[in-house]
Design an enzyme around this catalytic site. Structure first.
Site, short mmCIF file in Angstrom:
data_model
loop_
_atom_site.label_atom_id
_atom_site.label_comp_id
_atom_site.label_asym_id
_atom_site.label_seq_id
_atom_site.Cartn_x
_atom_site.Cartn_y
_atom_site.Cartn_z
N LYS A 75 0.82 -1.21 0.00
CA LYS A 75 0.00 0.00 0.00
C LYS A 75 0.86 1.27 0.00
O LYS A 75 0.38 2.34 -0.39
CB LYS A 75 -0.91 0.02 1.23
CG LYS A 75 -1.97 -1.07 1.27
CD LYS A 75 -3.15 -0.74 0.41
CE LYS A 75 -4.30 -1.72 0.64
NZ LYS A 75 -5.49 -1.37 -0.13
N ASP A 123 -8.34 0.07 6.59
CA ASP A 123 -8.14 -1.04 7.52
C ASP A 123 -6.80 -0.91 8.21
O ASP A 123 -6.50 -1.67 9.13
CB ASP A 123 -8.20 -2.38 6.77
CG ASP A 123 -9.62 -2.80 6.44
OD1 ASP A 123 -10.50 -2.65 7.30
OD2 ASP A 123 -9.85 -3.29 5.32
#
Length: 401
Positions: A75, A123
């Protein structure tokens, strides 16, 4: 269970916008950007010959994103890249000239960024990347987290100067809240999921992921025959599927998307033939993949160029974490978080079933490509699940990896 993709009405070609965002030229643009980022070195591509013998395939190569840009997750390539690109575009408009990526640390760009607030729901890992990107250019950042995000992951986001907003409910609830508040306050949502009318920024996030694929293809001795890639809303899976389809054409590898059984939104969408929002039930340990509705862009891509969809259970994901931490027969030890090794869990499940092997052509000559999408982004939970601290696992990794 494994589900072959039979959406023949869709499986013709990528949408032009998806091809533009995830093709070779787009990936080269990300590579150029990374040349201007401190610490932007390629992550390891690890060969696992002993595991390949055990699973009855020719080779397994795993791209270990637990080393990426200090964030320990793939990410790191997406959210920060999107934030900085958006700031550069706004600077170009305000300054009345093209602002090159080489200028992203300039005072002129910093002045533009100082007036911006970026936000997203997370998340954990995507929010860290967005927060890091905002800190790098001097923008303000607010990150929305749902009840399932651990305190350790919240603290990791806050270290980059972001303000944390807590939302009751699950990931999808935090996405809705981030979008609503941003609309009211004029903030820029930098989301890794997409919905009708909101595609450009998720495209930028996914474009950032192509850097790891370029690195992998440059290091692989031969093109892979099979890919197993985990999915939450589908961003990384779609980036892999689209980029490999554009690079290899009809010779692309067979790509299987692996969902958590308790949050199988892509699997259920493939079964239904359209996007499905599944009900929230018992949480999955695969926290970074706990999403209940696919990204619109990711679904559009995967419905056309993914070959199969499957699910794995929580205990299978945990077993894979342990297998990577305690390898046999000379393979290097790898730190994989709860969601990091899910692609490998899918491979192991198929490899142990002769009928599934035959269905996807996973023979003894198969060359499999996997991505460890995260390291121990929650070290306390990692130690609880694996029985070892991540630093102790790392200490057993030979320097050649």
């Amino acid at each position: 269970m494994l589900l072959r993709n039979t959406l023949s009405d869709y499986r013709s070609a990528l949408d032009p916008s998806d091809a533009d965002a995830l093709g070779i030229e787009a990936a080269q643009a990300v590579e150029r950007f990374l040349q201007h980022r401190e610490g932007a070195t390629p992550t390891p591509l690890v060969s696992l010959p002993a595991l390949a013998r055990r699973l009855g395939v020719e080779s397994i190569y795993l791209k270990d994103e637990g080393h990426r840009l200090g964030l320990g997750s793939f990410k790191a390539l997406g959210g920060a890249y999107a934030v900085i690109q958006l700031v550069l575009e706004l600077a170009s408009k305000q300054l009345g000239r093209p602002v090159d990526v080489s200028e992203w640390r300039s005072p002129e760009v910093a002045a533009v960024a100082a007036g911006l607030t970026v936000t997203c729901a997370t998340d954990g890992n995507h929010g860290r990347s967005v927060a890091q990107g905002a800190q790098l250019v001097g923008a303000s950042c607010v990150i929305f987290v749902h009840a399932g995000v651990s305190d350790e992951r919240c603290r990791a986001i806050a270290r980059y100067g972001a303000r944390i907003e807590h939302v009751e409910g699950n990931y999808d609830d935090s996405v809705a809240k981030a979008s609503s508040v941003a609309s009211e306050r004029g903030w820029i949502v930098v989301s890794d999921t997409s919905w009708p009318g909101y595609e450009r920024i998720p495209h930028l996030v996914m474009q950032g992921y192509t850097a790891l694929l370029r690195e992998a293809l440059a290091a692989l001795p031969n093109p892979p025959t099979h890919v197993f890639v985990q999915a939450g809303v589908g961003g990384i899976a779609a980036a892999v599927a689209a980029h490999f389809a554009l690079v290899f054409g009809n010779d692309r590898p067979f790509l299987t998307v692996v969902d958590p059984a308790r949050a199988a939104c892509l699997f259920e969408s493939a079964k239904a033939g359209h996007i499905v929002k599944i009900p929230h039930d018992k949480p999955t340990v695969m926290a970074m993949l706990e999403c209940y509705e696919p990204s619109l862009v990711a679904w559009r891509i995967l419905s056309r160029v993914a070959d199969a969809f499957m699910t794995v259970e929580d205990d299978e994901a945990i077993a894979t974490m342990k297998d990577l931490a305690y390898p046999a027969d000379g393979d290097p030890a790898i730190v994989a978080g709860e969601s990091g090794g899910v692609g490998l869990a899918g491979l192991a499940k198929v490899a142990g079933d002769p009928a599934l092997r035959a269905e996807i052509g996973l023979g003894s000559d198969a060359s499999v490509f996997l991505i460890n999408t995260e390291g121990a982004t929650d070290p306390v939970l990692y130690e609880k699940l694996v029985g070892a601290r991540p630093e102790d696992v790392i200490a057993r990794v030979p320097s050649k990896t």
